[in-house]
Write an enzyme that holds these catalytic residues in place. Structure first.
Site, short mmCIF file in Angstrom:
data_model
loop_
_atom_site.label_atom_id
_atom_site.label_comp_id
_atom_site.label_asym_id
_atom_site.label_seq_id
_atom_site.Cartn_x
_atom_site.Cartn_y
_atom_site.Cartn_z
N ARG A 190 0.82 -1.22 0.00
CA ARG A 190 0.00 0.00 0.00
C ARG A 190 0.86 1.28 0.00
O ARG A 190 0.52 2.27 0.67
CB ARG A 190 -0.95 0.03 1.21
CG ARG A 190 -1.89 -1.13 1.29
CD ARG A 190 -2.90 -1.17 0.15
NE ARG A 190 -3.74 -2.34 0.31
CZ ARG A 190 -3.47 -3.53 -0.28
NH1 ARG A 190 -2.43 -3.67 -1.08
NH2 ARG A 190 -4.26 -4.56 -0.08
N SER A 239 -10.74 -0.03 3.71
CA SER A 239 -9.95 -0.42 4.89
C SER A 239 -9.30 0.83 5.45
O SER A 239 -8.62 1.55 4.72
CB SER A 239 -8.85 -1.40 4.51
OG SER A 239 -9.39 -2.60 4.04
N GLU A 309 -4.19 3.41 6.44
CA GLU A 309 -3.97 3.25 5.00
C GLU A 309 -4.52 4.49 4.29
O GLU A 309 -4.09 4.87 3.22
CB GLU A 309 -4.72 1.99 4.53
CG GLU A 309 -4.53 1.68 3.07
CD GLU A 309 -5.50 0.61 2.56
OE1 GLU A 309 -5.34 -0.55 2.93
OE2 GLU A 309 -6.41 0.97 1.79
N1 EPU Z 1 -11.95 -10.17 10.55
C1 EPU Z 1 -12.54 -10.24 11.78
N2 EPU Z 1 -13.44 -9.27 12.12
C2 EPU Z 1 -13.76 -8.25 11.29
C3 EPU Z 1 -13.15 -8.18 10.03
C4 EPU Z 1 -12.24 -9.15 9.67
O1 EPU Z 1 -12.26 -11.14 12.56
O2 EPU Z 1 -14.58 -7.40 11.69
C5 EPU Z 1 -11.00 -11.22 10.13
C6 EPU Z 1 -11.56 -12.05 8.98
O3 EPU Z 1 -12.37 -13.09 9.45
C7 EPU Z 1 -10.31 -12.55 8.32
C8 EPU Z 1 -9.29 -11.42 8.56
O4 EPU Z 1 -9.81 -10.63 9.63
O5 EPU Z 1 -9.84 -13.70 8.94
C9 EPU Z 1 -9.04 -10.55 7.32
O6 EPU Z 1 -10.25 -9.94 6.91
P1 EPU Z 1 -10.62 -9.82 5.35
O7 EPU Z 1 -10.55 -11.14 4.71
O8 EPU Z 1 -11.90 -9.06 5.28
O9 EPU Z 1 -9.46 -9.00 4.69
P2 EPU Z 1 -8.75 -7.64 5.14
O10 EPU Z 1 -7.31 -7.94 5.34
O11 EPU Z 1 -9.46 -6.96 6.23
C10 EPU Z 1 -8.04 -6.91 2.72
C11 EPU Z 1 -7.92 -5.56 2.08
C12 EPU Z 1 -9.26 -5.15 1.51
C13 EPU Z 1 -9.76 -6.23 0.54
C14 EPU Z 1 -9.85 -7.56 1.29
C15 EPU Z 1 -10.30 -8.72 0.42
C16 EPU Z 1 -6.19 -4.37 3.33
C17 EPU Z 1 -5.89 -3.36 4.36
N3 EPU Z 1 -7.48 -4.59 3.06
O12 EPU Z 1 -8.92 -6.75 3.82
O13 EPU Z 1 -9.07 -3.95 0.79
O14 EPU Z 1 -11.03 -5.89 0.02
O15 EPU Z 1 -8.55 -7.89 1.81
O16 EPU Z 1 -9.33 -9.05 -0.50
O17 EPU Z 1 -5.27 -4.96 2.78
C18 EPU Z 1 -9.14 -1.58 0.98
O18 EPU Z 1 -7.90 -1.62 0.85
O19 EPU Z 1 -9.76 -0.50 1.08
C19 EPU Z 1 -9.86 -2.83 1.03
C20 EPU Z 1 -11.16 -2.89 1.28
#
Ligand code: EPU
Length: 327
Positions: A190, A239, A309
């Site tokens: 990022r 995010s 971010e």
């Molecule tokens: N989780 C929780 N509680 C929550 C949210 C998430 O326990 O309230 C857990 C999920 O169960 C999972 C882990 O945290 O085990 C990761 O969550 P998720 O799969 O939703 O992915 P993320 O890392 O939060 C990233 C990107 C998103 C992208 C998603 C899907 C970053 C900072 N964010 O989210 O990107 O849509 O993967 O590929 O890398 C963005 O950058 O604006 C964005 C939305």
């Protein structure tokens, strides 16, 4: 230099739309932000270069707002000029004469696609799918522009801009227009090594031939997953925090019991804890106060300091930054 009137006077000869004391909230997906002294929408590279040259010559601060989907604009707004590329910079096409010449590691023929900076990432993803080109599927659910994707290496858990970027045309702070390779732009998680004042004008992506139906299926799966796990109908900047190495901000915030914590109308989303949402009339200072609460609570609970971010835009934020790691 100067207030809104002087700036309007200074930039009056430029091609394109302009607006003095332009509220920025409508230009931000958070729906938050005070006015820009002057908002300029250059229609092409010539007008953009002219605006940048005038700003440099007169010491006027320039801020580029992409789709406004990854920014928090301060309540006081922005002194100086805010540039939006959304009136132009919309060209998107397959580069003539390729093939790309190369072959992808997995065997398919490579094709180079060029997109101007104002093109939405979702449009690029759909264009690629329609032409049977794989690699840009991850962009389908990212609301930002190609310019923003290059600047901050936009991505998902599956892939990121660095995976497909070939090079980018960039207006450098000294006024030169240069083509920088992916290596020179030096994308990391990022982030990129582009100077803050550099402006991405267009980028080329290396995609690989694949079956359009299979590409569409991957995009549909990604969209369905997002819909189920993210508060897409709420005003937010996606995010809010970067994922710390080896873990995820959403999990850390959730497991610290912070879902639905709020300051004013800024709230931690119940659906995904790494989304701070504006549920009404939130101000930037509410979001910043909530950000602080989350950072401190997560640091207390997990000994990890979360870094935003989201890019902070505007004068007022300078007073808050940088807050360094706890402990
Ligand atoms: N989780 C929780 N509680 C929550 C949210 C998430 O326990 O309230 C857990 C999920 O169960 C999972 C882990 O945290 O085990 C990761 O969550 P998720 O799969 O939703 O992915 P993320 O890392 O939060 C990233 C990107 C998103 C992208 C998603 C899907 C970053 C900072 N964010 O989210 O990107 O849509 O993967 O590929 O890398 C963005 O950058 O604006 C964005 C939305």
């Amino acid at each position: 230099m100067g207030g809104p009137d002087e700036l309007a006077q200074l930039f009056r000869g430029l091609a394109g739309r302009r607006e003095s004391e332009a509220p920025l909230a409508p230009h931000s997906s958070f729906g938050i932000g005070g006015p820009a002294d002057l908002l300029l929408l250059p229609p092409n590279v010539a007008a953009l270069r002219e605006a940048a040259a005038l700003a440099r010559e007169h010491g006027v601060a320039l801020v580029v707002l992409g789709a406004g989907t990854n920014v928090l604009v301060s309540d006081a707004g922005v002194r100086g000029v805010v540039l939006s590329l959304k009136d132009g910079f919309q060209e998107l096409g397959i580069q003539a004469g390729n093939g790309g010449g190369g072959r992808h590691a997995e065997g398919g023929a490579e094709v180079v696609v060029r997109a101007e900076a104002g093109v939405k990432q979702a449009r690029l993803a759909r264009f690629a799918q329609q032409h049977g080109l794989a690699g840009a599927e991850f962009m389908i659910g990212i609301p930002g522009t190609v310019g923003g994707a290059v600047r901050m290496n936009a991505g998902t858990r599956a892939a990121c801009t660095a995976d497909i970027l070939l090079d980018a045309e960039v207006l450098l702070p000294d006024g030169r227009l240069a083509t920088l390779s992916r290596e020179e732009i030096d994308l990391s998680y990022r982030a990129s090594a582009l100077p803050a004042e550099a402006i991405v004008v267009a980028a080329r992506f290396r995609l690989v031939r694949d079956d359009p139906t299979r590409i569409a299926e991957r995009m549909a799966a990604d969209s369905a997953r997002r819909k189920a796990t993210q508060p897409l109908a709420c005003r937010s900047a996606g995010s809010f925090f970067k994922n710390p190495p080896g873990t995820s901000a959403g999990w850390l915030i959730d497991a610290a019991g912070l879902k639905e914590s709020a300051v004013g109308d800024a709230r931690v989303s119940r659906r995904h804890a790494n989304f701070l949402i504006n549920v009404g009339q939130a101000r930037a200072r509410d979001v910043v106060a909530l950000m602080r609460q989350v950072q401190h609570s997560v640091a207390c609970r997990w000994d990890v300091w979360l870094t935003p971010e989201v890019t902070m835009v505007g004068d007022e934020h300078a007073a808050h930054e940088p807050e360094e790691e706890a402990g």
